[in-house]
Design an enzyme around this catalytic site. Structure first.
Site, mmCIF file in Angstrom:
data_model
loop_
_atom_site.group_PDB
_atom_site.id
_atom_site.type_symbol
_atom_site.label_atom_id
_atom_site.label_comp_id
_atom_site.label_asym_id
_atom_site.label_seq_id
_atom_site.Cartn_x
_atom_site.Cartn_y
_atom_site.Cartn_z
ATOM 1 N N ALA A 77 61.750 21.986 -39.644
ATOM 2 C CA ALA A 77 62.375 23.281 -39.509
ATOM 3 C C ALA A 77 63.053 23.677 -40.857
ATOM 4 O O ALA A 77 63.606 22.808 -41.333
ATOM 5 C CB ALA A 77 63.128 23.390 -38.210
ATOM 6 N N GLY A 122 59.971 18.650 -37.492
ATOM 7 C CA GLY A 122 58.857 19.536 -37.140
ATOM 8 C C GLY A 122 57.392 19.371 -37.620
ATOM 9 O O GLY A 122 56.453 19.621 -37.399
ATOM 10 N N GLU A 125 55.893 16.652 -36.093
ATOM 11 C CA GLU A 125 55.321 17.178 -34.723
ATOM 12 C C GLU A 125 54.153 17.974 -34.995
ATOM 13 O O GLU A 125 53.246 17.887 -34.288
ATOM 14 C CB GLU A 125 56.524 17.886 -34.116
ATOM 15 C CG GLU A 125 57.734 17.167 -33.559
ATOM 16 C CD GLU A 125 58.663 18.069 -33.040
ATOM 17 O OE1 GLU A 125 59.050 17.721 -31.998
ATOM 18 O OE2 GLU A 125 59.122 18.948 -33.822
ATOM 19 N N GLU A 145 65.891 14.537 -35.731
ATOM 20 C CA GLU A 145 66.760 15.785 -35.358
ATOM 21 C C GLU A 145 68.174 15.273 -34.580
ATOM 22 O O GLU A 145 69.048 16.134 -34.931
ATOM 23 C CB GLU A 145 65.814 16.391 -34.040
ATOM 24 C CG GLU A 145 64.766 17.222 -34.730
ATOM 25 C CD GLU A 145 63.257 16.518 -34.782
ATOM 26 O OE1 GLU A 145 62.238 17.107 -35.158
ATOM 27 O OE2 GLU A 145 63.364 15.194 -34.829
#
Length: 271
Positions: A77, A122, A125, A145
């Site tokens: 992110a 992310g 992910e 995270e």
């Protein structure tokens, strides 16, 4: 234009789809090099839009997720943007972020992530949302995270244990540690480890070997694998039977059997 003769389609400023028309493979390219492909709101919106277009393209039999940055697949992110958001703006941004990750996860055809450099948070992910992960020797993966006060929110808490088991996923998520390429392969965080700089070429090669097969069969097989995972055997076999029935009377099945008996390559109708 791609080197295999396909066309490029841009989604916003940071995402490109390259269709390699000779091989029925498409690349979903992350192209925000100034930010190491950090996923901003605009980039998330573009990823979701690109996935929507790919999902509807019956000529695409496999997708490879790649990066233009030399040292990163995707660092996760965009925390600089996140730091500027109010709580209300973060709430409004959340569905857009989720749509990017679920867009990749729900692509109906097989997907391959080609990872080099950093694939963190992310970014990892996005790779986990693919069916297979190819990585080169520079890859560093992880879900850090909790070290910044949040949790993996792009599917990591659900996708990682499905790959490596609950206890190992817990250790990786709770420790927030980064895992380098060799250990990542040993732990099953990536599936194929290749020489430095070869991740994209190998990802395309893997996708090419997949894409010679029936597009109807590929989508049905992926559906059975995804829907059946985690169910008891009896329920899983029912999922498989439903997927089999969806292809058993298809044009692809008829062509596949005919081509086998006639000792020639199949010409898949894709229906």
């Amino acid at each position: 234009m791609s080197e295999q003769g396909g066309a490029e389609q841009h989604f916003g400023e940071y995402v490109v789809v390259r269709r390699h028309t000779s091989s029925y493979v498409a690349e979903l390219v992350l192209d925000r090099p100034k930010a190491m492909n950090a996923v901003s709101t605009d980039m998330a919106r573009s990823i979701a839009a690109a996935c929507e277009a790919l999902a509807a393209d019956r000529d695409v039999r496999a997708v490879v997720l790649t990066s233009t940055h030399e040292r990163a697949f995707c660092v996760g992110a965009d925390l600089k943007e996140r730091n500027s958001l109010t709580d209300a703006e973060l709430v409004r941004q959340r569905p857009l972020a989720r749509a990017a990750y679920t867009g990749v996860l729900e692509l109906p055809m097989p997907t391959v992530a080609a990872v080099h450099g950093f694939a963190l948070g992310g970014g990892f992910e996005l790779a986990l949302a693919c069916d297979l992960i190819v990585a080169d020797g520079t890859a560093v993966v992880g879900l850090p995270e909790v070290s910044v006060g949040v949790i993996p929110g792009g599917g990591g808490t659900q996708l990682l244990p499905r790959r490596v088991g609950a206890a190992r996923a817990a250790e990786l998520i709770f420790s927030a540690r980064r895992v380098e390429a060799a250990e990542a392969r040993e732990l099953g965080l990536v599936d194929v480890l290749v020489a430095v700089g070869e991740d994209r070429a190998e990802g395309l090669a893997v996708a090419g070997r997949i894409a010679v097969n029936s597009p109807v069969g590929l989508r049905a097989a992926k559906r059975a694998l995804r829907l059946g995972h985690g169910l008891d055997l009896r329920a899983g076999l029912e999922i498989e039977d439903a997927a089999w029935r969806s292809v058993a009377f298809s044009g692809d099945r008829a062509e596949g059997v005919a081509a086998f008996n006639e000792k020639r390559p199949p010409n898949w109708p894709g229906e």
